[in-house]
Design an enzyme around this catalytic site. Structure first.
Site, PDB file in Angstrom:
ATOM      1  N   SER A  50       0.836  -1.203   0.000  1.00  0.00           N
ATOM      2  CA  SER A  50       0.000   0.000   0.000  1.00  0.00           C
ATOM      3  C   SER A  50       0.873   1.257   0.000  1.00  0.00           C
ATOM      4  O   SER A  50       0.388   2.350  -0.269  1.00  0.00           O
ATOM      5  CB  SER A  50      -0.953  -0.014   1.194  1.00  0.00           C
ATOM      6  N   HIS A 174       8.646 -21.221   9.739  1.00  0.00           N
ATOM      7  CA  HIS A 174       9.965 -21.169   9.091  1.00  0.00           C
ATOM      8  C   HIS A 174      10.972 -22.126   9.727  1.00  0.00           C
ATOM      9  O   HIS A 174      12.000 -22.417   9.131  1.00  0.00           O
ATOM     10  CB  HIS A 174      10.499 -19.731   9.009  1.00  0.00           C
ATOM     11  N   GLU A 212      15.952 -16.099  23.370  1.00  0.00           N
ATOM     12  CA  GLU A 212      16.472 -14.954  22.613  1.00  0.00           C
ATOM     13  C   GLU A 212      17.013 -13.936  23.606  1.00  0.00           C
ATOM     14  O   GLU A 212      16.373 -13.689  24.638  1.00  0.00           O
ATOM     15  CB  GLU A 212      15.369 -14.344  21.756  1.00  0.00           C
ATOM     16  N   HIS A 236       6.736 -23.282  16.478  1.00  0.00           N
ATOM     17  CA  HIS A 236       8.127 -23.728  16.323  1.00  0.00           C
ATOM     18  C   HIS A 236       8.479 -24.871  17.286  1.00  0.00           C
ATOM     19  O   HIS A 236       9.053 -25.877  16.890  1.00  0.00           O
ATOM     20  CB  HIS A 236       9.098 -22.569  16.578  1.00  0.00           C
ATOM     21  N   LYS A 322      11.939 -14.163  25.600  1.00  0.00           N
ATOM     22  CA  LYS A 322      12.687 -13.020  25.088  1.00  0.00           C
ATOM     23  C   LYS A 322      13.474 -12.410  26.237  1.00  0.00           C
ATOM     24  O   LYS A 322      13.150 -12.609  27.401  1.00  0.00           O
ATOM     25  CB  LYS A 322      11.730 -11.987  24.502  1.00  0.00           C
TER      26      LYS A 322
HETATM   27  C1  BG6 Z   1       9.288 -15.790  14.737  1.00  0.00           C
HETATM   28  C2  BG6 Z   1       8.762 -15.100  15.968  1.00  0.00           C
HETATM   29  O1  BG6 Z   1       8.359 -16.713  14.246  1.00  0.00           O
HETATM   30  O2  BG6 Z   1      10.490 -16.476  15.065  1.00  0.00           O
HETATM   31  C3  BG6 Z   1       9.793 -14.144  16.539  1.00  0.00           C
HETATM   32  O3  BG6 Z   1       7.592 -14.374  15.621  1.00  0.00           O
HETATM   33  C4  BG6 Z   1      11.113 -14.867  16.770  1.00  0.00           C
HETATM   34  O4  BG6 Z   1       9.329 -13.563  17.752  1.00  0.00           O
HETATM   35  C5  BG6 Z   1      11.531 -15.624  15.514  1.00  0.00           C
HETATM   36  O5  BG6 Z   1      12.091 -13.889  17.107  1.00  0.00           O
HETATM   37  C6  BG6 Z   1      12.757 -16.472  15.773  1.00  0.00           C
HETATM   38  O6  BG6 Z   1      13.216 -17.046  14.578  1.00  0.00           O
HETATM   39  P1  BG6 Z   1      14.709 -17.600  14.475  1.00  0.00           P
HETATM   40  O7  BG6 Z   1      14.780 -18.197  13.110  1.00  0.00           O
HETATM   41  O8  BG6 Z   1      15.628 -16.420  14.665  1.00  0.00           O
HETATM   42  O9  BG6 Z   1      14.874 -18.625  15.584  1.00  0.00           O
END
Ligand code: BG6
Length: 461
Positions: A50, A174, A212, A236, A322
């Site tokens: 957008s 991912h 993290e 995850h 976090k």
């Molecule tokens: C994402 C989360 O799916 O994965 C984030 O929304 C997180 O909060 C991230 O930081 C971590 O991904 P990776 O690949 O760095 O472990």
């Protein structure tokens, strides 16, 4: 019987909704650059946004994003990308945007359309794509989270199903694109030494940690409505757990893989607040976009059980948070002590550990007992370590592999709806802040209370 392989045509164009957004900047443009470098970007890329940018602004943005990850990008590849990229600008709620997009794609037979946009837009964008006939021939890639609880995931699926068949939907987690995570499968099923040990007779517990060392980093407004359980545990961590716990699939077809993971999810009882510790780091409430009295968790730890023949009685401890002491993604498998302790006390309390390091510098460590030097027959732990990048060479980034898989039409690295719904069922009882919230300091390992979940503490190696 193994699933029959369907011949799927490669996509001839990749469309990125949310092309000026955060995910595109951090992950997708660097992935496209890397694909071009590996000679595997063989289609045009159309951005949709957008933000009213022209072609030059869009390409400059992409180049800047690429430069953050690859400090000296190859000018030849950048020139190639420049020629492949174009941008369609418009309002996601207006028909005109979809008409313009359909016009740009009129000669394309197999578009892949990637929704790198907030989930709240998924339903409307899909309807817009359907109105101009694009859903009849496209594959749709949707980012996580797929819904925000069981009911909303069912609703979203219903909306998508109205216009798309399941084989055209690619749900991203991912972690399934990470080579290190896939290595769990190879480690377990390409080596015969583990299988006899991989069960409740020899394994005491399994611990999965995703930590993290940074806070919400400007994503406060998004994160506050989500929290650690929805953001990481539901997807995850449970995906990693499934790869650790599943039975060997008949083959590597996505159908057989997902069937085995689904059986694991079905064997996990729904989480109860008693088995969960939620935490919030001190200072979270001052983050931009966070509600002043927010009770959203930035840390979750939980005990789960996979109630099947293989895993009966083995606790799976999972935690994510976090602003913790370090960034790490790992699984530690704690084996049982030998049935009789022959050696001095030093061996007691030191079971064999196997650690999968799944984050940066991925690899495997195994802690074994060895004879201590000297006259006595006492033992001390030693570590066998493999670092995969040193042993095998450079890994590819998850998003590069996921984009390639979506372009190829391969479901193997994507989640299936029945599994997604099962994972929501597992967390359903703890996503609305039912479990108590404990504060913790930035740079710590989370609330002390989480130590009480694990009788031997969170293991280190
Ligand atoms: C994402 C989360 O799916 O994965 C984030 O929304 C997180 O909060 C991230 O930081 C971590 O991904 P990776 O690949 O760095 O472990």
């Amino acid at each position: 019987m193994s699933a029959r392989k369907r011949t799927v045509e490669e996509a001839d164009v990749l469309v990125l909704f949310g092309a000026t957004g955060d995910l595109a900047k951090k992950k997708l443009f660097p992935a496209l650059y890397s694909m071009a470098k590996h000679d595997s970007l063989n289609c045009d890329v159309v951005g949709v946004a957008s933000t009213k940018w022209d072609h030059e602004q869009f390409v400059a943005h992409a180049v800047e994003a690429i430069g953050k990850v690859f400090p000296n990008p190859d000018p030849k590849i950048i020139a190639e990308l420049d020629a492949e990229l174009s941008l369609v600008v418009g309002d996601y709620s207006q028909d005109k945007l979809y008409e313009d997009l359909a016009d740009v794609l009129k000669d394309k037979k197999n578009p892949v359309i990637y929704l790198a946009i907030p989930p709240a837009f998924f339903g409307n964008v899909t309807k817009g794509l359907a109105r101009v006939g694009l859903t009849e021939r496209c594959r749709l890639v949707v980012e996580k989270p797929f819904g925000r609880d069981l009911q909303s995931a069912i609703r979203l699926q219903d909306e998508l199903e109205e216009v798309l068949s399941e084989d055209r939907i690619f749900r991203i987690d991912h972690y399934l694109g990470k080579e290190s995570v896939e290595d769990i499968l190879v480690f377990r099923f390409a080596n015969s030494i583990w299988e006899p040990l991989w069960n409740h007779r020899y394994i005491n517990s399994i611990q999965i940690t995703m930590a993290e060392d940074f806070g919400v980093e400007g994503r406060g407004a998004f994160y506050d409505g989500v929290g650690a359980t929805r953001d990481v545990l539901q997807n995850h961590l449970l995906q990693v757990l499934a790869l650790i716990a599943m039975e060997p699939p008949a083959d590597l077809s996505s159908q057989n893989m997902e069937d085995e993971k689904l059986k694991v999810f079905r064997a996990i009882a729904a989480l109860h607040p008693e088995n969960v510790v939620r935490g919030q780091y001190v200072g979270y409430l001052e983050e931009a976009g966070v509600a002043p009295e927010s009770t959203t968790e930035t840390y979750t730890a939980a005990t789960l059980h996979v109630d099947n023949w293989r895993w009966a009685g083995v606790p799976f401890y999972v935690r994510t948070g976090k602003a913790l002491a370090e960034s790490t993604l790992e699984v530690i498998v704690e084996f049982k002590q030998p049935p009789r302790m022959l050696f001095a006390e030093s061996q007691a309390g030191s079971p064999n550990l196997l650690r999968f390091r799944l984050g940066k510098r991925d690899g495997v460590d195994i802690e074994l007992q060895a004879k201590s030097p000297g006259d006595s027959l006492s033992t001390e732990p030693v570590k066998l370590t493999v670092e995969f990048s040193a042993a095998l060479g450079e890994r590819q980034e998850a998003y590069e592999r996921l984009l390639r898989a979506a372009i190829a039409g391969d479901h193997m690295r994507f989640t299936r709806i029945d599994s997604v719904l099962e994972t929501w069922r597992i967390v359903e009882g703890v996503i609305n802040n039912e479990a108590r919230l404990f504060p913790y300091f930035k740079g710590s390992w989370g609330p002390d209370r989480a130590e009480e979940l694990t009788p031997n503490g969170w293991l280190e190696l």
